[in-house]
Design a protein around this motif. Structure first.
Motif, PDB file in Angstrom:
ATOM      1  N   VAL A   1      10.230   0.432  -0.457  1.00  0.00           N
ATOM      2  CA  VAL A   1      11.471  -0.556  -1.112  1.00  0.00           C
ATOM      3  C   VAL A   1      12.041   0.787  -1.906  1.00  0.00           C
ATOM      4  N   SER A   2      11.815   2.358  -2.484  1.00  0.00           N
ATOM      5  CA  SER A   2      12.391   3.560  -2.875  1.00  0.00           C
ATOM      6  C   SER A   2      12.823   4.340  -1.802  1.00  0.00           C
ATOM      7  N   ALA A   3      14.039   4.642  -2.597  1.00  0.00           N
ATOM      8  CA  ALA A   3      14.964   5.777  -2.004  1.00  0.00           C
ATOM      9  C   ALA A   3      14.449   6.899  -1.595  1.00  0.00           C
ATOM     10  N   GLN A   4      12.806   7.268  -2.286  1.00  0.00           N
ATOM     11  CA  GLN A   4      11.885   8.166  -1.764  1.00  0.00           C
ATOM     12  C   GLN A   4      11.299   8.279  -0.420  1.00  0.00           C
ATOM     13  N   GLY A   5      11.187   7.094  -0.087  1.00  0.00           N
ATOM     14  CA  GLY A   5      10.383   7.062   1.254  1.00  0.00           C
ATOM     15  C   GLY A   5       9.045   6.220   0.426  1.00  0.00           C
ATOM     16  N   LEU A   6       8.162   5.731   1.593  1.00  0.00           N
ATOM     17  CA  LEU A   6       6.727   5.638   1.061  1.00  0.00           C
ATOM     18  C   LEU A   6       5.977   5.755   0.044  1.00  0.00           C
ATOM     19  N   SER A   7       5.144   4.694  -0.510  1.00  0.00           N
ATOM     20  CA  SER A   7       5.373   5.574  -1.807  1.00  0.00           C
ATOM     21  C   SER A   7       4.447   5.119  -2.654  1.00  0.00           C
ATOM     22  N   TRP A   8       3.918   4.780  -3.962  1.00  0.00           N
ATOM     23  CA  TRP A   8       3.152   3.413  -4.580  1.00  0.00           C
ATOM     24  C   TRP A   8       4.503   2.660  -5.141  1.00  0.00           C
ATOM     25  N   ASP A   9       5.434   2.707  -5.051  1.00  0.00           N
ATOM     26  CA  ASP A   9       6.435   1.317  -5.143  1.00  0.00           C
ATOM     27  C   ASP A   9       6.301   0.911  -4.492  1.00  0.00           C
ATOM     28  N   ASP A  10       5.900   1.056  -3.284  1.00  0.00           N
ATOM     29  CA  ASP A  10       5.235  -0.358  -2.120  1.00  0.00           C
ATOM     30  C   ASP A  10       4.130  -1.112  -2.393  1.00  0.00           C
ATOM     31  N   ILE A  11       3.109  -0.282  -2.948  1.00  0.00           N
ATOM     32  CA  ILE A  11       1.574  -0.026  -3.272  1.00  0.00           C
ATOM     33  C   ILE A  11       1.982  -1.699  -3.959  1.00  0.00           C
ATOM     34  N   LEU A  12       2.814  -1.580  -5.422  1.00  0.00           N
ATOM     35  CA  LEU A  12       2.771  -2.143  -6.159  1.00  0.00           C
ATOM     36  C   LEU A  12       3.712  -4.290  -5.219  1.00  0.00           C
TER      37      LEU A  12
END
Length: 343
Positions: free
Chosen positions: A291-302
């Motif tokens: 979801v965020s430009a930085q790549g797979l992250s905690w942003d996706d978990i949420l």
């Protein structure tokens, strides 16, 4: 068979070269001479040692072959590191049982906290046993962690523990399955604001549907469904006021049931409000895979764990970017959407 004396001492072992006491061996010794005797001795000893070593060599070869077979079997069965790219497979699904040592995850299918943990396990390709807990099952979590809560994870030989953030940190940090795959959470106030717009109609549509879905394992008894209603408030239909869990639980059962029936009957209006808010997601999703430009992250978990529940609502109009993201993330994490049970 001629007796061949030890060449190191012609006075011993019946040689008789010097003292004439050899007996039957003497003619051979005389013909061969001392140098010949030494050569014959070496050949005989070499043959004897070779003969003695054959069974040992054969046994060693069998041992090596058995070890190679066992290693090949273990290698095919053991979890393999994913290298952090989520493309490998930890084991062969469907063709074998879960590897020994796999953790057990206890939780609810509808819970976004449980979904978060399932996502982390799926992204790390870590085999695990999912154990669904009924909504009215207090005994299981009490035995595991001393209180009624989910999700809970239990690794063999270790004490079980709860809290989704702790579980995800443990799973993502497990080097046996490759390096961590999740980058830290970023500040996305525009995403938070958009999700806040969805939260009220999502709650008013989702909760009455949870208790009507025979496919959600935590709600397969009247007792479990009733317990969910007691502990999950909905706003007062007239005032819109939301009560605390304690105040809601103290209300008469008849009132709580009437509120849930109201929002079920009011699905059309709630769905219209939800569909009006959904297009605001356009431009917020960087990729189908993150979801965020930085790549797979905690942003996706949420993000995924909160929005998966949309797929339980029949008639929801998902924008193309959100539809693509949910489907791709579902495949990456092995956490199915609820589309097939939508109502």
């Amino acid at each position: 068979q001629a007796h061949i004396p030890c060449p190191s001492s012609c006075r011993s072992d019946g040689c008789g070269e010097l003292d004439g006491s050899s007996g039957a061996a003497r003619p051979l010794m005389v013909l061969m001479g001392c140098q010949g005797r030494e050569e014959a001795w070496r050949q005989n000893i070499g043959a004897r040692r070779c003969s003695e070593r054959r069974p040992m060599v054969a046994a060693f070869r069998l041992l090596v072959a058995a070890a190679a077979t066992l290693f090949a079997s273990w290698s095919a069965y053991r979890p393999r590191p994913s290298g952090g790219n989520c493309s490998g497979t930890a084991f062969t699904p469907g063709l074998q049982n879960l590897p020994e040592g796999s953790p057990k995850l206890y939780g609810y299918d509808h819970s976004h906290y449980t979904v978060r943990c399932r996502m982390a396990l799926g992204l790390k390709n870590m085999p695990y046993r999912m154990i669904w807990v009924a909504e009215d099952d207090e005994e299981t979590p009490m035995k595991l962690v001393g209180k009624k809560t989910t999700p809970i994870i239990e690794f063999p030989g270790e004490a079980a523990f709860a809290e989704s953030s702790l579980i995800i940190a443990r799973v993502d940090g497990d080097q046996a399955f490759g390096p961590p795959v999740l980058k830290p959470k970023t500040e996305r106030p525009e995403v938070d604001a958009w999700i806040k717009k969805l939260s009220v109609p999502m709650r008013n549509l989702g909760r009455p549907r949870y208790i009507r879905s025979a496919m959600l394992p935590e709600f397969r008894s009247r007792s479990a469904r009733g317990r969910f209603v007691v502990t999950h408030p909905l706003p007062d239909p007239k005032s819109g006021e939301s009560l605390s869990k304690a105040d809601w639980g103290a209300l008469p059962k008849e009132y709580r049931d009437q509120v849930y029936e109201h929002y079920w009957a009011d699905s059309e209006a709630q769905l219209a409000a939800l569909n009006d808010a959904l297009p605001g997601v356009e431009g917020l999703i960087a990729s189908d895979r993150h979801v965020s430009a930085q790549g797979l992250s905690w942003d996706d978990i949420l993000f995924y764990s909160r929005l998966r529940g949309l797929t339980l609502i029949k008639g929801v109009e998902l924008p193309p970017s959100l539809q693509g993201y949910l489907e791709t993330m579902s495949d990456m994490t092995d956490v199915p959407l609820l589309t097939q049970m939508a109502m």
